[in-house]
Design a protein around this motif. Structure first.
Motif, PDB file in Angstrom:
ATOM      1  N   ARG A  85      12.096  19.257  -8.320  1.00  0.00           N
ATOM      2  CA  ARG A  85      11.388  17.967  -7.850  1.00  0.00           C
ATOM      3  C   ARG A  85      11.478  16.572  -8.757  1.00  0.00           C
ATOM      4  N   TRP A  86      11.492  17.420 -10.004  1.00  0.00           N
ATOM      5  CA  TRP A  86      11.605  16.171 -11.096  1.00  0.00           C
ATOM      6  C   TRP A  86      12.989  15.753 -11.493  1.00  0.00           C
ATOM      7  N   THR A  87      13.816  16.533 -11.309  1.00  0.00           N
ATOM      8  CA  THR A  87      15.206  15.839 -11.486  1.00  0.00           C
ATOM      9  C   THR A  87      15.611  15.068 -10.303  1.00  0.00           C
ATOM     10  N   ASP A  88      15.109  15.461  -9.162  1.00  0.00           N
ATOM     11  CA  ASP A  88      15.336  14.488  -8.008  1.00  0.00           C
ATOM     12  C   ASP A  88      14.688  13.203  -7.961  1.00  0.00           C
ATOM     13  N   LEU A  89      13.362  13.160  -8.519  1.00  0.00           N
ATOM     14  CA  LEU A  89      12.675  12.077  -8.958  1.00  0.00           C
ATOM     15  C   LEU A  89      13.194  11.347  -9.817  1.00  0.00           C
ATOM     16  N   ARG A  90      13.659  11.873 -10.986  1.00  0.00           N
ATOM     17  CA  ARG A  90      14.492  11.019 -11.986  1.00  0.00           C
ATOM     18  C   ARG A  90      15.564  10.383 -11.540  1.00  0.00           C
ATOM     19  N   SER A  91      16.360  10.839 -10.788  1.00  0.00           N
ATOM     20  CA  SER A  91      17.622  10.568 -10.339  1.00  0.00           C
ATOM     21  C   SER A  91      17.265   9.267  -9.295  1.00  0.00           C
ATOM     22  N   THR A  92      16.688   9.495  -8.285  1.00  0.00           N
ATOM     23  CA  THR A  92      16.033   8.533  -7.470  1.00  0.00           C
ATOM     24  C   THR A  92      15.541   7.554  -8.166  1.00  0.00           C
ATOM     25  N   ARG A 104       3.022  12.877  -1.881  1.00  0.00           N
ATOM     26  CA  ARG A 104       1.598  12.778  -2.642  1.00  0.00           C
ATOM     27  C   ARG A 104       1.448  11.768  -3.485  1.00  0.00           C
ATOM     28  N   ARG A 105       2.617  11.443  -4.178  1.00  0.00           N
ATOM     29  CA  ARG A 105       2.668  10.158  -5.157  1.00  0.00           C
ATOM     30  C   ARG A 105       2.847   9.013  -4.593  1.00  0.00           C
ATOM     31  N   ARG A 106       3.685   9.018  -3.516  1.00  0.00           N
ATOM     32  CA  ARG A 106       3.531   7.488  -2.732  1.00  0.00           C
ATOM     33  C   ARG A 106       2.210   7.202  -1.979  1.00  0.00           C
ATOM     34  N   LEU A 107       1.652   8.159  -1.490  1.00  0.00           N
ATOM     35  CA  LEU A 107       0.347   8.009  -0.856  1.00  0.00           C
ATOM     36  C   LEU A 107      -0.689   7.489  -1.924  1.00  0.00           C
ATOM     37  N   LEU A 108      -0.844   8.120  -2.995  1.00  0.00           N
ATOM     38  CA  LEU A 108      -1.628   8.051  -4.103  1.00  0.00           C
ATOM     39  C   LEU A 108      -1.628   6.273  -4.398  1.00  0.00           C
ATOM     40  N   LEU A 109      -0.317   6.172  -4.877  1.00  0.00           N
ATOM     41  CA  LEU A 109       0.024   4.700  -5.310  1.00  0.00           C
ATOM     42  C   LEU A 109      -0.264   3.792  -4.372  1.00  0.00           C
ATOM     43  N   ARG A 110       0.255   3.975  -3.055  1.00  0.00           N
ATOM     44  CA  ARG A 110       0.061   2.932  -1.996  1.00  0.00           C
ATOM     45  C   ARG A 110      -1.689   2.749  -1.645  1.00  0.00           C
ATOM     46  N   ALA A 111      -2.419   3.744  -1.762  1.00  0.00           N
ATOM     47  CA  ALA A 111      -3.691   3.892  -1.663  1.00  0.00           C
ATOM     48  C   ALA A 111      -4.370   3.120  -2.640  1.00  0.00           C
ATOM     49  N   ALA A 112      -3.827   3.101  -4.068  1.00  0.00           N
ATOM     50  CA  ALA A 112      -4.330   2.251  -5.060  1.00  0.00           C
ATOM     51  C   ALA A 112      -3.883   0.747  -4.647  1.00  0.00           C
ATOM     52  N   VAL A 113      -2.662   0.403  -4.521  1.00  0.00           N
ATOM     53  CA  VAL A 113      -2.440  -1.014  -4.039  1.00  0.00           C
ATOM     54  C   VAL A 113      -3.129  -1.341  -3.082  1.00  0.00           C
ATOM     55  N   ARG A 114      -3.545  -0.703  -1.860  1.00  0.00           N
ATOM     56  CA  ARG A 114      -4.427  -1.422  -0.821  1.00  0.00           C
ATOM     57  C   ARG A 114      -5.866  -1.539  -1.601  1.00  0.00           C
ATOM     58  N   ARG A 115      -6.365  -0.649  -2.223  1.00  0.00           N
ATOM     59  CA  ARG A 115      -7.821  -1.031  -2.637  1.00  0.00           C
ATOM     60  C   ARG A 115      -7.699  -1.711  -3.909  1.00  0.00           C
ATOM     61  N   HIS A 143      -4.045  11.608 -15.025  1.00  0.00           N
ATOM     62  CA  HIS A 143      -3.009  12.711 -15.058  1.00  0.00           C
ATOM     63  C   HIS A 143      -2.654  13.220 -13.482  1.00  0.00           C
ATOM     64  N   GLU A 144      -1.179  13.063 -13.522  1.00  0.00           N
ATOM     65  CA  GLU A 144      -0.785  13.474 -12.054  1.00  0.00           C
ATOM     66  C   GLU A 144       0.818  13.970 -12.119  1.00  0.00           C
ATOM     67  N   THR A 145       1.124  15.008 -11.718  1.00  0.00           N
ATOM     68  CA  THR A 145       2.621  15.135 -11.917  1.00  0.00           C
ATOM     69  C   THR A 145       3.425  14.246 -11.278  1.00  0.00           C
ATOM     70  N   ALA A 146       3.035  13.781 -10.331  1.00  0.00           N
ATOM     71  CA  ALA A 146       3.634  12.711  -9.390  1.00  0.00           C
ATOM     72  C   ALA A 146       5.250  13.007  -9.085  1.00  0.00           C
ATOM     73  N   ILE A 147       5.357  14.364  -8.868  1.00  0.00           N
ATOM     74  CA  ILE A 147       6.737  14.795  -8.661  1.00  0.00           C
ATOM     75  C   ILE A 147       6.878  15.224  -7.087  1.00  0.00           C
ATOM     76  N   ARG A 148       5.764  15.309  -6.552  1.00  0.00           N
ATOM     77  CA  ARG A 148       5.713  15.504  -4.959  1.00  0.00           C
ATOM     78  C   ARG A 148       5.700  14.094  -4.428  1.00  0.00           C
ATOM     79  N   ARG A 149       7.024  13.707  -3.740  1.00  0.00           N
ATOM     80  CA  ARG A 149       7.171  12.316  -3.101  1.00  0.00           C
ATOM     81  C   ARG A 149       5.957  11.918  -2.296  1.00  0.00           C
TER      82      ARG A 149
END
Length: 210
Positions: A162-169, A113-124, A105-111
């Motif tokens: 933040r959510w509407t920006d993320l969704r549009s992006t 924080r979201r990218r750091l978490l997912l990039r760390a996951a890929v690296r690990r 569970h992660e809001t994932a709407i902070r760009r």
């Protein structure tokens, strides 16, 4: 980004498409609800702040949730990062049972924080999927009211922006054919559960149908 999952290949058996699914969306979108729907399925592990909040609420029912919200979120964040940095081997030693997929569970709407978490996951060594639960503003507010924890209007306005920006992006990235080292799926609130079931594999689908 794929708005809905591709059909699951039955030849893969119970092998999941992803071994880490980050479920994101604004407060009240239904992240905890969709996670809880599959969290007890065989091979599925989950990290959700509700798992921390529930025992606190039972022990101190007179204390309003807002009094310890910050502590719950802090502990949850630490647990999520610890799990991600440990890598997929964590699933073999999950408390109480081995698992093959971890739901987070992660809001994932902070760009950042979201990218750091997912990039760390890929690296690990994780194979991550970002599942975004797409709720309307009214649906999200109704969801907050139903759970009895309503976000302050000013704070929710920031979440919503933040959510509407993320969704549009994400939609623009799909149209442009842009790729990331993780799969992103945008699912309307009412379809989030079947999308999640397809993402974690046939085993969870069987468990839900039983």
């Amino acid at each position: 980004m794929t708005p809905f999952p591709a059909p699951h290949d039955p030849t893969t058996g119970t092998t999941p498409h992803s071994d880490l699914v980050v479920v994101g969306g604004v407060p009240g979108a239904g992240k905890s609800t969709v996670i809880a729907s599959v969290a007890q399925a065989p091979g599925v592990a989950a990290l959700d702040p509700d798992h921390l909040r529930a025992p606190v609420a039972r022990r101190w029912p007179a204390v309003p949730p807002r009094a310890y919200r910050w502590a719950i979120h802090t502990v949850h964040t630490v647990l999520v990062w610890a799990a991600v940095l440990t890598g997929p081997r964590l699933l073999r030693h999950w408390p109480g049972r081995a698992a093959r997929v971890l739901l987070v569970h992660e809001t994932a709407i902070r760009r950042t924080r979201r990218r750091l978490l997912l990039r760390a996951a890929v690296r690990r060594g994780w194979r991550p999927t970002l599942l975004l639960v797409d709720a309307t503003r009214d649906e999200a507010i109704a969801g907050q009211q139903a759970r009895g924890r309503v976000v302050h209007p000013l704070a929710f306005d920031r979440h919503w922006t933040r959510w509407t920006d993320l969704r549009s992006t994400q939609i623009l990235r799909q149209l442009d054919g842009a790729e990331e080292p993780w799969d992103t799926r945008l699912a309307p609130r009412g379809f989030a559960l079947p999308v999640l079931v397809a993402t974690v594999g046939v085993g969870a689908l069987t468990a839900q149908a039983a």
